[in-house]
Design a protein around this motif. Structure first.
Motif, PDB file in Angstrom:
ATOM      1  N   LEU A 198      44.374  47.702  28.145  1.00  0.00           N
ATOM      2  CA  LEU A 198      45.790  47.487  27.869  1.00  0.00           C
ATOM      3  C   LEU A 198      45.884  46.504  26.712  1.00  0.00           C
ATOM      4  O   LEU A 198      45.409  45.365  26.808  1.00  0.00           O
ATOM      5  CB  LEU A 198      46.508  46.924  29.098  1.00  0.00           C
ATOM      6  CG  LEU A 198      48.033  46.850  28.997  1.00  0.00           C
ATOM      7  CD1 LEU A 198      48.636  48.255  29.012  1.00  0.00           C
ATOM      8  CD2 LEU A 198      48.620  46.012  30.137  1.00  0.00           C
ATOM      9  N   VAL A 199      46.470  46.960  25.609  1.00  0.00           N
ATOM     10  CA  VAL A 199      46.692  46.108  24.439  1.00  0.00           C
ATOM     11  C   VAL A 199      48.148  45.690  24.460  1.00  0.00           C
ATOM     12  O   VAL A 199      49.043  46.538  24.541  1.00  0.00           O
ATOM     13  CB  VAL A 199      46.362  46.857  23.135  1.00  0.00           C
ATOM     14  CG1 VAL A 199      46.461  45.927  21.938  1.00  0.00           C
ATOM     15  CG2 VAL A 199      44.974  47.482  23.215  1.00  0.00           C
ATOM     16  N   MET A 200      48.421  44.387  24.414  1.00  0.00           N
ATOM     17  CA  MET A 200      49.821  43.946  24.582  1.00  0.00           C
ATOM     18  C   MET A 200      50.087  42.652  23.820  1.00  0.00           C
ATOM     19  O   MET A 200      49.174  41.941  23.410  1.00  0.00           O
ATOM     20  CB  MET A 200      50.147  43.746  26.067  1.00  0.00           C
ATOM     21  CG  MET A 200      49.584  42.505  26.720  1.00  0.00           C
ATOM     22  SD  MET A 200      47.808  42.589  27.020  1.00  0.00           S
ATOM     23  CE  MET A 200      47.537  41.104  27.975  1.00  0.00           C
ATOM     24  N   LYS A 201      51.366  42.368  23.669  1.00  0.00           N
ATOM     25  CA  LYS A 201      51.790  41.109  23.065  1.00  0.00           C
ATOM     26  C   LYS A 201      52.112  40.090  24.155  1.00  0.00           C
ATOM     27  O   LYS A 201      52.927  40.346  25.042  1.00  0.00           O
ATOM     28  CB  LYS A 201      53.036  41.304  22.193  1.00  0.00           C
ATOM     29  CG  LYS A 201      53.539  39.978  21.582  1.00  0.00           C
ATOM     30  CD  LYS A 201      54.842  40.126  20.832  1.00  0.00           C
ATOM     31  CE  LYS A 201      55.285  38.773  20.268  1.00  0.00           C
ATOM     32  NZ  LYS A 201      56.587  38.856  19.563  1.00  0.00           N
ATOM     33  N   ASP A 202      51.463  38.942  24.063  1.00  0.00           N
ATOM     34  CA  ASP A 202      51.860  37.791  24.863  1.00  0.00           C
ATOM     35  C   ASP A 202      53.084  37.207  24.171  1.00  0.00           C
ATOM     36  O   ASP A 202      52.987  36.581  23.117  1.00  0.00           O
ATOM     37  CB  ASP A 202      50.709  36.775  24.916  1.00  0.00           C
ATOM     38  CG  ASP A 202      51.061  35.527  25.725  1.00  0.00           C
ATOM     39  OD1 ASP A 202      52.256  35.289  25.987  1.00  0.00           O
ATOM     40  OD2 ASP A 202      50.124  34.769  26.069  1.00  0.00           O
ATOM     41  N   ASN A 203      54.257  37.423  24.776  1.00  0.00           N
ATOM     42  CA  ASN A 203      55.514  37.018  24.151  1.00  0.00           C
ATOM     43  C   ASN A 203      55.963  35.625  24.564  1.00  0.00           C
ATOM     44  O   ASN A 203      57.068  35.204  24.251  1.00  0.00           O
ATOM     45  CB  ASN A 203      56.614  38.035  24.505  1.00  0.00           C
ATOM     46  CG  ASN A 203      57.797  37.953  23.558  1.00  0.00           C
ATOM     47  OD1 ASN A 203      57.618  37.854  22.345  1.00  0.00           O
ATOM     48  ND2 ASN A 203      59.001  38.000  24.108  1.00  0.00           N
ATOM     49  N   SER A 204      55.115  34.897  25.281  1.00  0.00           N
ATOM     50  CA  SER A 204      55.472  33.542  25.700  1.00  0.00           C
ATOM     51  C   SER A 204      55.362  32.581  24.518  1.00  0.00           C
ATOM     52  O   SER A 204      54.687  32.857  23.526  1.00  0.00           O
ATOM     53  CB  SER A 204      54.563  33.075  26.846  1.00  0.00           C
ATOM     54  OG  SER A 204      53.218  33.005  26.416  1.00  0.00           O
ATOM     55  N   ALA A 213      43.676  43.490  28.156  1.00  0.00           N
ATOM     56  CA  ALA A 213      43.274  43.374  29.555  1.00  0.00           C
ATOM     57  C   ALA A 213      42.580  44.679  29.933  1.00  0.00           C
ATOM     58  O   ALA A 213      42.650  45.672  29.197  1.00  0.00           O
ATOM     59  CB  ALA A 213      44.470  43.097  30.455  1.00  0.00           C
ATOM     60  N   PHE A 214      41.938  44.716  31.101  1.00  0.00           N
ATOM     61  CA  PHE A 214      41.077  45.844  31.449  1.00  0.00           C
ATOM     62  C   PHE A 214      41.364  46.349  32.861  1.00  0.00           C
ATOM     63  O   PHE A 214      41.706  45.584  33.761  1.00  0.00           O
ATOM     64  CB  PHE A 214      39.609  45.417  31.327  1.00  0.00           C
ATOM     65  CG  PHE A 214      39.250  44.880  29.974  1.00  0.00           C
ATOM     66  CD1 PHE A 214      38.799  45.727  28.975  1.00  0.00           C
ATOM     67  CD2 PHE A 214      39.406  43.527  29.676  1.00  0.00           C
ATOM     68  CE1 PHE A 214      38.492  45.243  27.711  1.00  0.00           C
ATOM     69  CE2 PHE A 214      39.097  43.025  28.419  1.00  0.00           C
ATOM     70  CZ  PHE A 214      38.640  43.889  27.431  1.00  0.00           C
ATOM     71  N   ASN A 224      41.673  40.338  33.731  1.00  0.00           N
ATOM     72  CA  ASN A 224      40.789  39.720  32.727  1.00  0.00           C
ATOM     73  C   ASN A 224      41.442  39.699  31.349  1.00  0.00           C
ATOM     74  O   ASN A 224      40.892  40.214  30.365  1.00  0.00           O
ATOM     75  CB  ASN A 224      39.446  40.452  32.663  1.00  0.00           C
ATOM     76  CG  ASN A 224      38.687  40.410  33.969  1.00  0.00           C
ATOM     77  OD1 ASN A 224      38.686  39.395  34.665  1.00  0.00           O
ATOM     78  ND2 ASN A 224      38.042  41.511  34.338  1.00  0.00           N
ATOM     79  N   VAL A 225      42.601  39.100  31.277  1.00  0.00           N
ATOM     80  CA  VAL A 225      43.324  38.993  30.010  1.00  0.00           C
ATOM     81  C   VAL A 225      42.508  38.169  29.020  1.00  0.00           C
ATOM     82  O   VAL A 225      42.003  37.092  29.346  1.00  0.00           O
ATOM     83  CB  VAL A 225      44.710  38.362  30.225  1.00  0.00           C
ATOM     84  CG1 VAL A 225      45.423  38.181  28.891  1.00  0.00           C
ATOM     85  CG2 VAL A 225      45.546  39.210  31.167  1.00  0.00           C
ATOM     86  N   SER A 226      42.378  38.681  27.809  1.00  0.00           N
ATOM     87  CA  SER A 226      41.553  38.036  26.790  1.00  0.00           C
ATOM     88  C   SER A 226      42.290  36.876  26.121  1.00  0.00           C
ATOM     89  O   SER A 226      43.491  36.671  26.317  1.00  0.00           O
ATOM     90  CB  SER A 226      41.162  39.060  25.728  1.00  0.00           C
ATOM     91  OG  SER A 226      42.289  39.379  24.906  1.00  0.00           O
ATOM     92  N   THR A 263      37.516  47.109  16.298  1.00  0.00           N
ATOM     93  CA  THR A 263      36.678  46.664  17.399  1.00  0.00           C
ATOM     94  C   THR A 263      35.870  47.831  17.954  1.00  0.00           C
ATOM     95  O   THR A 263      36.308  48.983  17.900  1.00  0.00           O
ATOM     96  CB  THR A 263      37.511  46.023  18.526  1.00  0.00           C
ATOM     97  OG1 THR A 263      36.634  45.547  19.561  1.00  0.00           O
ATOM     98  CG2 THR A 263      38.497  47.018  19.127  1.00  0.00           C
ATOM     99  N   HIS A 264      34.710  47.517  18.488  1.00  0.00           N
ATOM    100  CA  HIS A 264      33.876  48.524  19.126  1.00  0.00           C
ATOM    101  C   HIS A 264      33.938  48.412  20.646  1.00  0.00           C
ATOM    102  O   HIS A 264      33.781  49.397  21.356  1.00  0.00           O
ATOM    103  CB  HIS A 264      32.418  48.377  18.665  1.00  0.00           C
ATOM    104  CG  HIS A 264      31.513  49.470  19.136  1.00  0.00           C
ATOM    105  ND1 HIS A 264      31.592  50.761  18.648  1.00  0.00           N
ATOM    106  CD2 HIS A 264      30.535  49.480  20.075  1.00  0.00           C
ATOM    107  CE1 HIS A 264      30.694  51.510  19.251  1.00  0.00           C
ATOM    108  NE2 HIS A 264      30.040  50.761  20.119  1.00  0.00           N
ATOM    109  N   ASP A 265      34.222  47.188  21.126  1.00  0.00           N
ATOM    110  CA  ASP A 265      34.151  46.917  22.563  1.00  0.00           C
ATOM    111  C   ASP A 265      35.367  46.187  23.129  1.00  0.00           C
ATOM    112  O   ASP A 265      35.394  45.852  24.308  1.00  0.00           O
ATOM    113  CB  ASP A 265      32.896  46.090  22.866  1.00  0.00           C
ATOM    114  CG  ASP A 265      32.833  44.797  22.051  1.00  0.00           C
ATOM    115  OD1 ASP A 265      33.831  44.465  21.370  1.00  0.00           O
ATOM    116  OD2 ASP A 265      31.783  44.130  22.095  1.00  0.00           O
ATOM    117  N   PHE A 266      36.387  45.931  22.303  1.00  0.00           N
ATOM    118  CA  PHE A 266      37.588  45.195  22.704  1.00  0.00           C
ATOM    119  C   PHE A 266      37.257  43.766  23.145  1.00  0.00           C
ATOM    120  O   PHE A 266      38.019  43.144  23.884  1.00  0.00           O
ATOM    121  CB  PHE A 266      38.366  45.930  23.799  1.00  0.00           C
ATOM    122  CG  PHE A 266      39.040  47.178  23.300  1.00  0.00           C
ATOM    123  CD1 PHE A 266      40.308  47.126  22.727  1.00  0.00           C
ATOM    124  CD2 PHE A 266      38.405  48.413  23.373  1.00  0.00           C
ATOM    125  CE1 PHE A 266      40.932  48.264  22.244  1.00  0.00           C
ATOM    126  CE2 PHE A 266      39.012  49.565  22.891  1.00  0.00           C
ATOM    127  CZ  PHE A 266      40.273  49.492  22.328  1.00  0.00           C
TER     128      PHE A 266
END
Length: 300
Positions: A198-204, A213-214, A224-226, A263-266
């Motif tokens: 899951l690719v997302m914007k942290d809008n905080s 995240a995975f 496991n948010v990066s 990216t190859h592995d995120f």
């Protein structure tokens, strides 16, 4: 010799025609003109088709922001979009066989069961081939529902979702992703069986950057948010598989330009913004592949 040459040219032509083309859905501010499309043969250099293909006619403000396109196994293209900045309890929907001729627009009231919903932003389509259904995710704010940081209560988003097989019946709306911070602009990516990102914007505040995240299913849960891999004031990620790599495009809205990482592995990300070319004025959409004949129809 001439016959051999003709055969070679014909073979090259047919091979070229069989290749898929990358398409990028788009809109221009102030978002009242409608759906725009760009195309690319390599995923890096984009060409604007320089016209609109569907004018928004529904929603409170009758705009078309964040257009997301996904194709079903029957070849039909499905489109969803943000129809208002606020006060709408749903989003727009239409379908097409060729990206040129579109069905009548419909409003999908996915948050009508939550009367205090402030907004429904950036609906994103994902075709889940394992479950043979579409997953639609979006960001909404329901005041005083979740913990928040320093942002205002009416800017405290979480991700919600519904699923459908035919865009006529939909499963009840559910909470999709609550990372304990305000989140918008999420995109589901499938790497392989039981392996999703899951690719997302942290809008905080003060983050306002892009993370991943995975999960092991398209509908989550995602964990496991990066840490962020873009700077602040970035949003609207769009993801494309190019060769063995994934390209993540994003709107660097403070700089008024588009950026991209590879990216190859995120887990590790390389900035490739200087290798890409995105037409000026393009805003948040999604990247998808089409057969070359679809592009030929659009060009003509």
């Amino acid at each position: 010799m001439n016959r051999l040459l003709c055969s070679i040219i014909t073979l090259l032509f047919l091979t070229s025609c069989s290749k898929d083309v990358y398409m990028f859905s788009s809109f221009h501010e102030p978002a009242n003109e409608g759906l725009r499309l760009m195309y690319s043969y390599d995923g890096y250099k984009w060409t604007d088709l320089n016209r609109t293909f569907l004018k928004p006619e529904i929603g409170n403000q009758k705009v078309m922001r964040d257009p997301s396109v996904a194709q079903g196994k029957d070849g039909t293209f499905h489109l969803v979009w943000t129809s208002s900045w606020k006060d709408d309890k749903g989003f727009g929907y239409a379908s097409s066989k060729d990206l040129i001729h579109w069905s009548a627009e419909r409003f999908l009231p996915v948050m009508e069961h939550e009367p205090t919903t402030v907004n429904v932003w950036a609906p994103e389509l994902f075709y889940d081939d394992e479950a043979d259904q579409f997953v639609i995710i979006w960001a909404s704010t329901i005041p005083n529902r979740f913990e928040r940081g320093i942002e205002e209560e009416k800017n405290n988003h979480r991700m919600y979702y519904t699923t459908t097989k035919d865009f006529n019946t939909f499963t009840p709306t559910q909470l999709f992703f609550d990372p304990q911070f305000s989140v918008i602009d999420a995109v589901i990516v499938k790497r392989k069986h039981a392996d999703y990102v899951l690719v997302m914007k942290d809008n905080s505040r003060p983050e306002r950057n892009i993370k991943v995240a995975f999960g092991d299913k398209a509908t989550g849960p995602f964990t496991n948010v990066s840490t962020p891999f873009t700077k602040q004031f970035t949003e609207g990620p769009s993801v494309a598989k190019v060769g063995d790599d994934w390209l993540i495009y994003f709107d660097s809205y403070q700089d008024k330009k588009y950026g991209a990482v590879k990216t190859h592995d995120f887990k590790t990300f390389t900035d490739v913004s200087d290798q890409t070319a995105v037409p000026e004025g393009h805003k948040h959409g999604t990247i998808f592949k089409v057969k070359k004949k679809v592009l030929t129809g659009l060009l003509h």
